[in-house]
Write an enzyme that holds these catalytic residues in place. Sequence first.
Site, PDB file in Angstrom:
ATOM      1  N   ASN A  11       0.830  -1.217   0.000  1.00 34.55           N
ATOM      2  CA  ASN A  11       0.000   0.000   0.000  1.00 34.55           C
ATOM      3  C   ASN A  11       0.854   1.253   0.000  1.00 34.55           C
ATOM      4  O   ASN A  11       2.023   1.221   0.391  1.00 34.55           O
ATOM      5  CB  ASN A  11      -0.850   0.076   1.288  1.00 34.55           C
ATOM      6  CG  ASN A  11      -2.011  -0.899   1.294  1.00 34.55           C
ATOM      7  OD1 ASN A  11      -2.395  -1.419   0.263  1.00 34.55           O
ATOM      8  ND2 ASN A  11      -2.556  -1.139   2.470  1.00 34.55           N
ATOM      9  N   GLY A  41       1.661  -6.405   4.528  1.00 35.48           N
ATOM     10  CA  GLY A  41       2.617  -7.324   3.920  1.00 35.48           C
ATOM     11  C   GLY A  41       3.973  -6.665   3.695  1.00 35.48           C
ATOM     12  O   GLY A  41       5.009  -7.163   4.142  1.00 35.48           O
ATOM     13  N   ASN A  43       5.114  -3.920   4.991  1.00 42.85           N
ATOM     14  CA  ASN A  43       5.713  -3.516   6.271  1.00 42.85           C
ATOM     15  C   ASN A  43       6.468  -4.669   6.916  1.00 42.85           C
ATOM     16  O   ASN A  43       7.580  -4.507   7.423  1.00 42.85           O
ATOM     17  CB  ASN A  43       4.636  -3.042   7.250  1.00 42.85           C
ATOM     18  CG  ASN A  43       4.051  -1.686   6.889  1.00 42.85           C
ATOM     19  OD1 ASN A  43       4.590  -0.980   6.045  1.00 42.85           O
ATOM     20  ND2 ASN A  43       2.949  -1.344   7.532  1.00 42.85           N
ATOM     21  N   GLU A 139      -4.793  -8.598   4.389  1.00 48.52           N
ATOM     22  CA  GLU A 139      -5.085  -7.491   3.462  1.00 48.52           C
ATOM     23  C   GLU A 139      -5.111  -7.951   2.003  1.00 48.52           C
ATOM     24  O   GLU A 139      -5.117  -7.126   1.097  1.00 48.52           O
ATOM     25  CB  GLU A 139      -4.100  -6.329   3.668  1.00 48.52           C
ATOM     26  CG  GLU A 139      -4.429  -5.550   4.930  1.00 48.52           C
ATOM     27  CD  GLU A 139      -3.532  -4.331   5.173  1.00 48.52           C
ATOM     28  OE1 GLU A 139      -3.954  -3.481   5.961  1.00 48.52           O
ATOM     29  OE2 GLU A 139      -2.440  -4.242   4.592  1.00 48.52           O
ATOM     30  N   THR A 211      -1.049 -10.568  21.023  1.00 50.48           N
ATOM     31  CA  THR A 211      -0.428  -9.275  21.349  1.00 50.48           C
ATOM     32  C   THR A 211      -1.453  -8.432  22.103  1.00 50.48           C
ATOM     33  O   THR A 211      -2.634  -8.445  21.778  1.00 50.48           O
ATOM     34  CB  THR A 211       0.049  -8.547  20.077  1.00 50.48           C
ATOM     35  OG1 THR A 211      -1.081  -8.312  19.224  1.00 50.48           O
ATOM     36  CG2 THR A 211       1.064  -9.378  19.314  1.00 50.48           C
ATOM     37  N   GLY A 216       2.025  -5.960  26.465  1.00 50.28           N
ATOM     38  CA  GLY A 216       3.009  -6.899  25.937  1.00 50.28           C
ATOM     39  C   GLY A 216       2.408  -8.005  25.089  1.00 50.28           C
ATOM     40  O   GLY A 216       1.374  -7.825  24.457  1.00 50.28           O
ATOM     41  N   ASP A 244       3.338  -4.982  12.882  1.00 54.57           N
ATOM     42  CA  ASP A 244       4.061  -5.534  11.734  1.00 54.57           C
ATOM     43  C   ASP A 244       5.525  -5.789  12.092  1.00 54.57           C
ATOM     44  O   ASP A 244       6.116  -6.790  11.680  1.00 54.57           O
ATOM     45  CB  ASP A 244       3.977  -4.580  10.540  1.00 54.57           C
ATOM     46  CG  ASP A 244       2.545  -4.411  10.046  1.00 54.57           C
ATOM     47  OD1 ASP A 244       1.754  -5.352  10.216  1.00 54.57           O
ATOM     48  OD2 ASP A 244       2.223  -3.326   9.519  1.00 54.57           O
ATOM     49  N   GLY A 279       5.957   6.942  11.159  1.00 52.37           N
ATOM     50  CA  GLY A 279       5.812   6.117   9.958  1.00 52.37           C
ATOM     51  C   GLY A 279       6.041   4.652  10.255  1.00 52.37           C
ATOM     52  O   GLY A 279       6.847   4.300  11.107  1.00 52.37           O
TER      53      GLY A 279
END
EC number: 2.7.1.15
Length: 296
Positions: A11, A41, A43, A139, A211, A216, A244, A279
């Site tokens: 993306n 993906g 990332n 995704e 997660t 944690g 990610d 970012g």
Amino acid sequence: MMKIAVVGSINVDMTVTAERIPKKGETLRGDSLHYIPGGKGANQAVAMAKLGAEVEMFGLVGDDAMGVKMIDNLKAQGVKCDHIGTVKGESTGTAVITVGESDNTIIVVAGANGKVDKNYIDGVKDALLAQDMVVLQHEIPLETVAYIVNLMSEHGVPVVLNPAPAANVPAEIVEKVTYLTPNEHEAVLIFGEGASTEELLRKYPEKLIITQGSRGVSTCLADGTILTVPARKVEVVDTTGAGDTLNGAFAVRRAAGDDMEKALIYANAAASLSIGKFGAQGGMPTAEEVEEVLNK
């Protein structure tokens, strides 16, 4: 060196920052606008490449300028892109992200990611089966994810499935993946409200990894011990891509032979470093940066 494949989304993240996230029907003045490479993906592939792994990205982009930019970016980060295809007349996947008050809202337009189908997978099958591990997310179409899981399972290739964005995962797929890494919300969607986190973890030792944001990450070890690696205290700049980073780092360390505890401690440290910068991909740490934190 272990070879890891990521099949997933590529993306462009259109990220606007503001003092807070607007309410319904409200117009706010934004502070800045950035076009940032993203997609779960891509990332995860970048996170792994930055940590020194040999990674190849599989997926599709649109026949637009952004598609070319996203592939160039992946290559620049050290990700192999030989099997990324271009879909004529389709836009590259786009996420519109609003960042404010240490949180975000995201709207995703799938674009070419929605065309990652069985035909595409059949075309890259040999390259996928040559990998030591395959990493997946939600995704791309869910039937494609299931198709890949079944294919890898038949050939004994380990699979990490990060079931995000949240969607139901059939029991058969839960059984066939090697690792399943939902957050708490995604876990409820997959397994229902009935069981506690601890009960779920015990049911899937060394497979299910949940997660829990600032609390944690938890799993159940083979001997039945519940392991929770607490989150490191850091100044939050941008949480985009933290999950990610965690998934990518975990895959890298497991592929390298680390046990679950060591791999999750490493992944947790990497994720904590990623939220300290702006970012998704820009904040992802190098192996040296993670080692430095772990050695403190």
